[in-house]
Design a protein around this motif. Structure first.
Motif, short mmCIF file in Angstrom:
data_model
loop_
_atom_site.label_atom_id
_atom_site.label_comp_id
_atom_site.label_asym_id
_atom_site.label_seq_id
_atom_site.Cartn_x
_atom_site.Cartn_y
_atom_site.Cartn_z
N ASP A 143 84.07 8.90 31.30
CA ASP A 143 82.73 9.23 30.80
C ASP A 143 81.88 9.90 31.88
OD1 ASP A 143 83.37 8.14 28.36
OD2 ASP A 143 82.46 6.18 28.78
N VAL A 144 82.00 9.42 33.12
CA VAL A 144 81.27 10.05 34.22
C VAL A 144 81.75 11.48 34.41
CG1 VAL A 144 80.93 10.01 36.73
CG2 VAL A 144 80.72 7.90 35.41
N LEU A 145 83.06 11.69 34.33
CA LEU A 145 83.59 13.05 34.48
C LEU A 145 83.12 13.96 33.35
CD1 LEU A 145 87.27 12.44 35.66
CD2 LEU A 145 85.31 13.16 37.01
N VAL A 146 83.03 13.41 32.14
CA VAL A 146 82.53 14.21 31.01
C VAL A 146 81.09 14.66 31.28
CG1 VAL A 146 81.83 14.09 28.59
CG2 VAL A 146 84.06 13.21 29.28
N LYS A 147 80.27 13.76 31.81
CA LYS A 147 78.89 14.12 32.14
C LYS A 147 78.84 15.19 33.24
CE LYS A 147 76.98 9.62 30.82
NZ LYS A 147 76.30 8.38 31.28
N ILE A 148 79.76 15.07 34.21
CA ILE A 148 79.82 16.09 35.26
C ILE A 148 80.20 17.44 34.67
CG2 ILE A 148 81.07 16.81 37.33
CD1 ILE A 148 81.26 13.89 38.13
N VAL A 149 81.20 17.43 33.79
CA VAL A 149 81.63 18.69 33.16
C VAL A 149 80.49 19.29 32.36
CG1 VAL A 149 83.16 19.65 31.40
CG2 VAL A 149 84.08 18.10 33.12
N ARG A 150 79.75 18.46 31.64
CA ARG A 150 78.61 18.97 30.88
C ARG A 150 77.54 19.53 31.80
NH1 ARG A 150 78.04 13.88 26.63
NH2 ARG A 150 79.83 14.42 25.33
N GLY A 151 77.28 18.83 32.92
CA GLY A 151 76.28 19.31 33.87
C GLY A 151 76.69 20.63 34.50
N VAL A 152 77.97 20.74 34.89
CA VAL A 152 78.46 21.99 35.47
C VAL A 152 78.41 23.11 34.43
CG1 VAL A 152 80.48 23.14 36.46
CG2 VAL A 152 79.88 20.84 37.19
N THR A 153 78.79 22.79 33.19
CA THR A 153 78.75 23.80 32.12
C THR A 153 77.33 24.32 31.92
OG1 THR A 153 80.63 22.75 31.01
CG2 THR A 153 79.28 24.25 29.71
N SER A 154 76.36 23.41 31.92
CA SER A 154 74.96 23.81 31.76
C SER A 154 74.52 24.72 32.90
CB SER A 154 74.08 22.57 31.69
OG SER A 154 72.71 22.92 31.63
N ARG A 155 74.91 24.39 34.13
CA ARG A 155 74.54 25.23 35.27
C ARG A 155 75.20 26.59 35.19
NH1 ARG A 155 73.27 21.92 40.42
NH2 ARG A 155 72.42 20.00 39.57
N ILE A 156 76.46 26.62 34.77
CA ILE A 156 77.16 27.89 34.65
C ILE A 156 76.53 28.74 33.56
CG2 ILE A 156 79.36 28.97 34.07
CD1 ILE A 156 80.76 26.60 35.33
N ASP A 157 76.11 28.11 32.46
CA ASP A 157 75.45 28.85 31.38
C ASP A 157 74.17 29.53 31.89
OD1 ASP A 157 77.39 28.14 29.59
OD2 ASP A 157 76.28 26.45 28.74
N ARG A 158 73.39 28.79 32.69
CA ARG A 158 72.15 29.38 33.22
C ARG A 158 72.46 30.54 34.17
NH1 ARG A 158 70.54 23.89 33.69
NH2 ARG A 158 70.96 23.93 35.94
#
Length: 344
Positions: free
Chosen positions: A173-188
């Motif tokens: 679950d922690v890794l999923v949150k990291i992936v989501r956070g990285v994805t959001s940063r990459i989108d920006r």
């Protein structure tokens, strides 16, 4: 004096034995989860016939930065020598193996104060037996804190294997949150790239890519190690618990594949940014070349006519200046036409 003692204990992140948290699980009692301290845990472990059912087990989480933590474990926990060997090795590589009648695991997790930096990753050491689970770390980690929060909220695993499975799912679950956070940063970053604002995006993408690469390198062996272990599980591990562990392994593998896909996406963005930077550099170099070429005729003529020797042409001519200007303008026009023709 007690206040000073408590302050010293809190500064280490645990009690006088370095125990951060301890829980006694017993599904047969009205209170299936009970928090205990190091003294109560020692009494429970040192008693040859604990006043508890066969399904009761302990979870003890230690802060290895505390000087007394390992001493307490040696005195009371009776863990396998392999566990202490892995502590002293200090190798962060992920592995899960059998040692005597217990499981020894070395897994990696992100710090509680995670800031998307590659250095925000530390090691968690685990020993799992039928009646005792010991986790130990040097810095606060997110997955263990998530498991601790769930237990405090009333989540009571029925066995030590189920507790390990909950920990692995918390890690996923922690890794999923990291992936989501990285994805959001990459989108920006991608949106800013498409808008033409390149301000330091390569450095930001580089940090994210190094983070994902390190996580991938440290965590990728975990599903395979657990799968190999489950091919021959200990006798005390029930088959339903082994199936749950296999399920957590598959979930973990999915997260790792998502991380790998993110790495490829970052690589493509870095290549696109590098191409844009090269294009800008080529454009600037072309402008510099054109300016140099346009200034070449006047520099040559100025050098020639600036020599203090006799026989300078047009020196006495009444229209000599304008003749020289015309010559310079003609050569400059020819040079400009040549440069722009090659550009086209």
């Amino acid at each position: 004096m007690p206040a000073l003692h408590d302050l010293a204990a809190n500064s280490y992140g645990g009690d006088e034995a370095g125990l951060i948290c301890g829980y006694l699980f017993d599904a047969t009692t009205p209170e299936p989860v009970r928090a205990i301290d190091s003294a109560q845990a020692a009494a429970w472990l040192d008693t040859s016939s604990p006043a508890a059912s066969e399904s009761a087990f302990l979870w003890l989480h230690f802060n290895l930065s505390h000087a007394q933590a390992e001493r307490w474990l040696l005195r009371h926990a009776r863990l396998s020598d392999t566990f202490y060997e892995t502590l002293h090795e200090g190798l962060p590589s992920t592995r899960i193996e059998r040692a005597d009648d217990s499981l020894i695991a070395v897994i990696n997790d992100v710090h509680f104060e995670f800031s998307f930096e590659p250095s925000d990753i530390s090691t968690l050491w685990i020993s799992v037996g039928p009646r005792l689970v010991v986790t130990a770390r040097t810095k606060p980690l997110r997955s263990v804190d998530a498991l601790r929060t769930a237990v405090k909220a009333g989540d009571a695993p029925r066995s030590s294997t189920e507790l390990l499975e909950h920990l692995l799912r918390a890690q996923a679950d922690v890794l999923v949150k990291i992936v989501r956070g990285v994805t959001s940063r990459i989108d920006r970053i991608e949106d800013e790239l498409l808008a033409g604002r390149l301000d330091h995006k390569r450095a930001r993408l580089g940090v994210l890519r190094r983070l994902l690469v390190r996580l991938q390198r440290l965590l990728a062996p975990e599903p395979a190690a657990l799968f190999r272990l489950l091919q021959g599980p200990p006798a005390w591990m029930a088959e339903p618990d082994a199936q749950e562990l296999r399920g957590s392994t598959e979930e973990f593998s999915v997260v790792l594949r998502d991380m790998q896909a993110l790495q490829e996406r970052i690589k493509l963005l870095q290549e696109e940014i590098a191409a844009n930077v090269n294009e800008d550099n080529n454009r600037s170099l072309f402008v510099l070349t054109v300016v140099t070429v346009l200034a070449l005729p006047i520099n040559i003529l100025a050098g020639l006519f600036g020599m203090n020797v006799g026989g300078i042409p047009l020196a006495e001519h009444r229209h000599g200046f304008w003749i020289v200007v015309a010559i310079v303008a003609s050569f400059t026009a020819v040079a400009a036409w040549t440069a722009f023709r090659k550009k086209r």
